[in-house]
Design a protein around this motif. Sequence first.
Motif, PDB file in Angstrom:
ATOM      1  N   PHE A 239       0.834  -1.201   0.000  1.00 25.70           N
ATOM      2  CA  PHE A 239       0.000   0.000   0.000  1.00 25.70           C
ATOM      3  C   PHE A 239       0.876   1.261   0.000  1.00 25.70           C
ATOM      4  O   PHE A 239       0.592   2.239  -0.693  1.00 25.70           O
ATOM      5  N   HIS A 240       1.947   1.205   0.784  1.00 29.13           N
ATOM      6  CA  HIS A 240       2.852   2.354   0.886  1.00 29.13           C
ATOM      7  C   HIS A 240       3.583   2.574  -0.441  1.00 29.13           C
ATOM      8  O   HIS A 240       3.732   3.720  -0.896  1.00 29.13           O
ATOM      9  N   PHE A 241       3.994   1.486  -1.081  1.00 29.40           N
ATOM     10  CA  PHE A 241       4.712   1.609  -2.343  1.00 29.40           C
ATOM     11  C   PHE A 241       3.800   2.167  -3.436  1.00 29.40           C
ATOM     12  O   PHE A 241       4.210   3.020  -4.235  1.00 29.40           O
ATOM     13  N   GLU A 242       2.562   1.679  -3.463  1.00 26.58           N
ATOM     14  CA  GLU A 242       1.617   2.167  -4.482  1.00 26.58           C
ATOM     15  C   GLU A 242       1.307   3.646  -4.295  1.00 26.58           C
ATOM     16  O   GLU A 242       1.157   4.389  -5.271  1.00 26.58           O
ATOM     17  N   ALA A 243       1.240   4.088  -3.044  1.00 33.55           N
ATOM     18  CA  ALA A 243       0.878   5.480  -2.775  1.00 33.55           C
ATOM     19  C   ALA A 243       2.045   6.436  -2.979  1.00 33.55           C
ATOM     20  O   ALA A 243       1.853   7.569  -3.452  1.00 33.55           O
ATOM     21  N   TYR A 244       3.274   5.983  -2.600  1.00 36.89           N
ATOM     22  CA  TYR A 244       4.401   6.923  -2.563  1.00 36.89           C
ATOM     23  C   TYR A 244       5.608   6.481  -3.389  1.00 36.89           C
ATOM     24  O   TYR A 244       6.593   7.219  -3.451  1.00 36.89           O
ATOM     25  N   LYS A 245       5.536   5.281  -3.994  1.00 34.26           N
ATOM     26  CA  LYS A 245       6.684   4.722  -4.716  1.00 34.26           C
ATOM     27  C   LYS A 245       7.926   4.672  -3.809  1.00 34.26           C
ATOM     28  O   LYS A 245       9.061   4.888  -4.228  1.00 34.26           O
ATOM     29  N   GLU A 246       7.672   4.345  -2.544  1.00 37.47           N
ATOM     30  CA  GLU A 246       8.728   4.255  -1.538  1.00 37.47           C
ATOM     31  C   GLU A 246       8.623   2.899  -0.850  1.00 37.47           C
ATOM     32  O   GLU A 246       7.533   2.490  -0.423  1.00 37.47           O
ATOM     33  N   VAL A 247       9.753   2.186  -0.755  1.00 38.35           N
ATOM     34  CA  VAL A 247       9.755   0.874  -0.111  1.00 38.35           C
ATOM     35  C   VAL A 247       9.723   1.049   1.407  1.00 38.35           C
ATOM     36  O   VAL A 247      10.514   1.808   1.970  1.00 38.35           O
ATOM     37  N   ALA A 248       8.789   0.365   2.048  1.00 32.89           N
ATOM     38  CA  ALA A 248       8.683   0.385   3.509  1.00 32.89           C
ATOM     39  C   ALA A 248       8.367  -1.023   3.987  1.00 32.89           C
ATOM     40  O   ALA A 248       7.675  -1.785   3.301  1.00 32.89           O
ATOM     41  N   VAL A 249       8.873  -1.368   5.157  1.00 32.49           N
ATOM     42  CA  VAL A 249       8.674  -2.712   5.723  1.00 32.49           C
ATOM     43  C   VAL A 249       7.601  -2.652   6.802  1.00 32.49           C
ATOM     44  O   VAL A 249       7.614  -1.750   7.645  1.00 32.49           O
ATOM     45  N   PHE A 258      -5.138  -3.744   7.122  1.00 33.69           N
ATOM     46  CA  PHE A 258      -5.199  -2.311   6.817  1.00 33.69           C
ATOM     47  C   PHE A 258      -6.448  -1.887   6.042  1.00 33.69           C
ATOM     48  O   PHE A 258      -7.099  -0.907   6.425  1.00 33.69           O
ATOM     49  N   PRO A 259      -6.816  -2.584   4.941  1.00 32.86           N
ATOM     50  CA  PRO A 259      -8.010  -2.127   4.208  1.00 32.86           C
ATOM     51  C   PRO A 259      -9.260  -2.087   5.080  1.00 32.86           C
ATOM     52  O   PRO A 259     -10.101  -1.187   4.944  1.00 32.86           O
ATOM     53  N   VAL A 260      -9.380  -3.046   6.001  1.00 34.25           N
ATOM     54  CA  VAL A 260     -10.547  -3.089   6.893  1.00 34.25           C
ATOM     55  C   VAL A 260     -10.508  -1.929   7.869  1.00 34.25           C
ATOM     56  O   VAL A 260     -11.518  -1.239   8.084  1.00 34.25           O
ATOM     57  N   ILE A 261      -9.350  -1.688   8.476  1.00 31.45           N
ATOM     58  CA  ILE A 261      -9.227  -0.576   9.428  1.00 31.45           C
ATOM     59  C   ILE A 261      -9.520   0.746   8.731  1.00 31.45           C
ATOM     60  O   ILE A 261     -10.217   1.613   9.274  1.00 31.45           O
ATOM     61  N   LYS A 262      -8.990   0.896   7.519  1.00 29.67           N
ATOM     62  CA  LYS A 262      -9.210   2.126   6.748  1.00 29.67           C
ATOM     63  C   LYS A 262     -10.711   2.338   6.512  1.00 29.67           C
ATOM     64  O   LYS A 262     -11.227   3.455   6.681  1.00 29.67           O
ATOM     65  N   ARG A 263     -11.418   1.259   6.147  1.00 30.14           N
ATOM     66  CA  ARG A 263     -12.866   1.381   5.919  1.00 30.14           C
ATOM     67  C   ARG A 263     -13.598   1.734   7.202  1.00 30.14           C
ATOM     68  O   ARG A 263     -14.528   2.550   7.201  1.00 30.14           O
ATOM     69  N   ILE A 264     -13.192   1.106   8.315  1.00 25.90           N
ATOM     70  CA  ILE A 264     -13.851   1.393   9.597  1.00 25.90           C
ATOM     71  C   ILE A 264     -13.655   2.856   9.980  1.00 25.90           C
ATOM     72  O   ILE A 264     -14.606   3.551  10.380  1.00 25.90           O
ATOM     73  N   ILE A 265     -12.412   3.352   9.860  1.00 29.97           N
ATOM     74  CA  ILE A 265     -12.131   4.748  10.212  1.00 29.97           C
ATOM     75  C   ILE A 265     -12.923   5.692   9.316  1.00 29.97           C
ATOM     76  O   ILE A 265     -13.499   6.691   9.780  1.00 29.97           O
ATOM     77  N   LYS A 271     -15.400  10.555   6.292  1.00 29.18           N
ATOM     78  CA  LYS A 271     -14.526  11.229   5.327  1.00 29.18           C
ATOM     79  C   LYS A 271     -13.352  10.314   5.000  1.00 29.18           C
ATOM     80  O   LYS A 271     -13.075   9.356   5.739  1.00 29.18           O
ATOM     81  N   GLU A 272     -12.640  10.633   3.924  1.00 26.02           N
ATOM     82  CA  GLU A 272     -11.543   9.782   3.486  1.00 26.02           C
ATOM     83  C   GLU A 272     -10.408   9.817   4.506  1.00 26.02           C
ATOM     84  O   GLU A 272     -10.037  10.875   5.019  1.00 26.02           O
ATOM     85  N   SER A 273      -9.842   8.641   4.775  1.00 29.31           N
ATOM     86  CA  SER A 273      -8.753   8.544   5.747  1.00 29.31           C
ATOM     87  C   SER A 273      -7.503   9.231   5.221  1.00 29.31           C
ATOM     88  O   SER A 273      -7.209   9.202   4.016  1.00 29.31           O
ATOM     89  N   ILE A 274      -6.737   9.842   6.125  1.00 29.02           N
ATOM     90  CA  ILE A 274      -5.468  10.461   5.739  1.00 29.02           C
ATOM     91  C   ILE A 274      -4.395   9.403   5.528  1.00 29.02           C
ATOM     92  O   ILE A 274      -3.337   9.686   4.975  1.00 29.02           O
ATOM     93  N   TYR A 275      -4.672   8.174   5.959  1.00 29.03           N
ATOM     94  CA  TYR A 275      -3.688   7.104   5.866  1.00 29.03           C
ATOM     95  C   TYR A 275      -3.848   6.332   4.560  1.00 29.03           C
ATOM     96  O   TYR A 275      -4.937   5.846   4.248  1.00 29.03           O
ATOM     97  N   GLN A 276      -2.748   6.211   3.833  1.00 30.15           N
ATOM     98  CA  GLN A 276      -2.752   5.448   2.592  1.00 30.15           C
ATOM     99  C   GLN A 276      -2.085   4.089   2.753  1.00 30.15           C
ATOM    100  O   GLN A 276      -2.102   3.271   1.831  1.00 30.15           O
ATOM    101  N   SER A 277      -1.508   3.844   3.926  1.00 32.36           N
ATOM    102  CA  SER A 277      -0.808   2.573   4.159  1.00 32.36           C
ATOM    103  C   SER A 277      -0.714   2.318   5.651  1.00 32.36           C
ATOM    104  O   SER A 277      -0.829   3.253   6.457  1.00 32.36           O
ATOM    105  N   PRO A 278      -0.475   1.061   6.043  1.00 30.48           N
ATOM    106  CA  PRO A 278      -0.261   0.779   7.474  1.00 30.48           C
ATOM    107  C   PRO A 278       0.987   1.483   8.005  1.00 30.48           C
ATOM    108  O   PRO A 278       1.039   1.846   9.183  1.00 30.48           O
TER     109      PRO A 278
END
Length: 502
Positions: A239-249, A258-265, A271-278
């Motif tokens: 998710f982080h790579f798709e959003a920012y083209k940055e490798v994160a572990v 993450f997708p479930v938490i994002k939907r719950i929030i 409103k749309e979550s500010i988080y694009q990745s875990p």
Amino acid sequence: MNKIGFDSKKYVEEQSRYIAERVSHYDKLYLEFGGKIIGDKHAKRVLPGFDEDAKIKILQRLSDKAEIVICVYAGDIERNKIRGDYGITYDMEVFRLIDEFRSLGLSVNSVVITRYHGQPNTKLFINKLEKRDMKVYTHKSIEGYPSNVDMIVSKEGFGSNPYIETTKPIVVMTAPGGGSGKLATCLNQLYHENQQGRSAGYSKFETFPVWNISLKHPLNMAYEAATVDLKDMNMIDNFHFEAYKEVAVNYNRDIEIFPVIKRIIERITKKESIYQSPTDMGVNRVGFGIVDDEVVREASNQEIIRRSFTVQCDYKKGLLGKDIVSSMQILLDQANLKQTDRPAVQPARDYAKRCRKRSETNETPAVIAFELKNGQIVTGRTSNLMDSSSAAILNSIKQLANVADEIPLLSLAILETIQKTKSDVLRNRRPVLNANEILIALAISAVTNPTAQMCYNKLYELEGVQAHSTVMLKKDDEQILRNLGIDITSDPEYPSENLYYI
């Protein structure tokens, strides 16, 4: 001499500033603390120079803005789940945490019992807390959690669990261990805050895995080794790579959920979550405190080996399955490590082999080898007088104090009197003196014996010593070694064929 690979002061400053910046976006931030807040021994081992109480120091910097909520799963209370490093049950760990936080000037708001359905032992625990004027909340399980978002974000879901009254802008959610319901409690609070018209956010403070170093860095592999029984795996955060083209572990559970938490929030806040990745959800800055990568790599490799011994011993005790042992072996192989790469292992085994040749029994000789901080190896074995832990401690402090091996520190008459008390008065069938008894005898002897006093003063230098035993130690001896700051591993062997072994 211990090498330093981590700047703890820099880390505390950077981490405190980052958390303060995150909370500025909300009226209230619910901050889930993963791992140990107090006494993070794992981080101290893999990041030489790390202050094991760094998280507490971060909280103390934010103490005027923060309060703590402790979550504990009712099922863990019911089955008397044990916290391994202290050897105490989760309910006692909650009491310990409350005392520790209060003594450090931190505000403890309440205890939340998660997935509570009237379990009898948990009722008693709640009663004990309330008798000591501690606020207790109970949250029931929500059907379909976490996937059934419609049910979760409703009056029948989060709305049916009570709102925890808090007063400060940062609410830290912590727990005795994993699976205690910290995330669900944070989301439950977000629901109620938004129902009351307040802006609230959620973030996660996990030290490991470290998101901004490589996936197969030994530091991240050491985290996998530490959680191998949970079957956690480090992964690239797609998710982080798709959003920012940055490798994160990150690790599998956070990425999968993450997708479930994002939907719950988003359902809660409308409103749309500010988080694009875990990784976005985290506030972890530990990677920026590393000052010597090679030192950290070596320390992490040693931790992987240490964890492999722990897994083998737990398997021998029937606490883990064969699949966990296999997973741990795969990690060792991936890191290109052998158990004998731990310096204390082979000397302990070699000495045990020599003892076996002289022994009239088939039992594995109980031998411990200490690797002192100067690299010297000192051994001790179990005799009719004292156990291997005691012998290794005495031999090591004599070595550190430059006292000749033939000079006795403790009066044989005193030790034999203690043994006689154990066998004749206390009716102990095994009067061999353990580490606790030997340390008490040493402390008493130090009052009148200058040589004993000199050696007694060297006990503080045992902190950071690496040790290996050819047999699994009793819990009491393990705890004494931990209290001295000694990192002990053991071969998966019982010291005798007796079934009653504590």
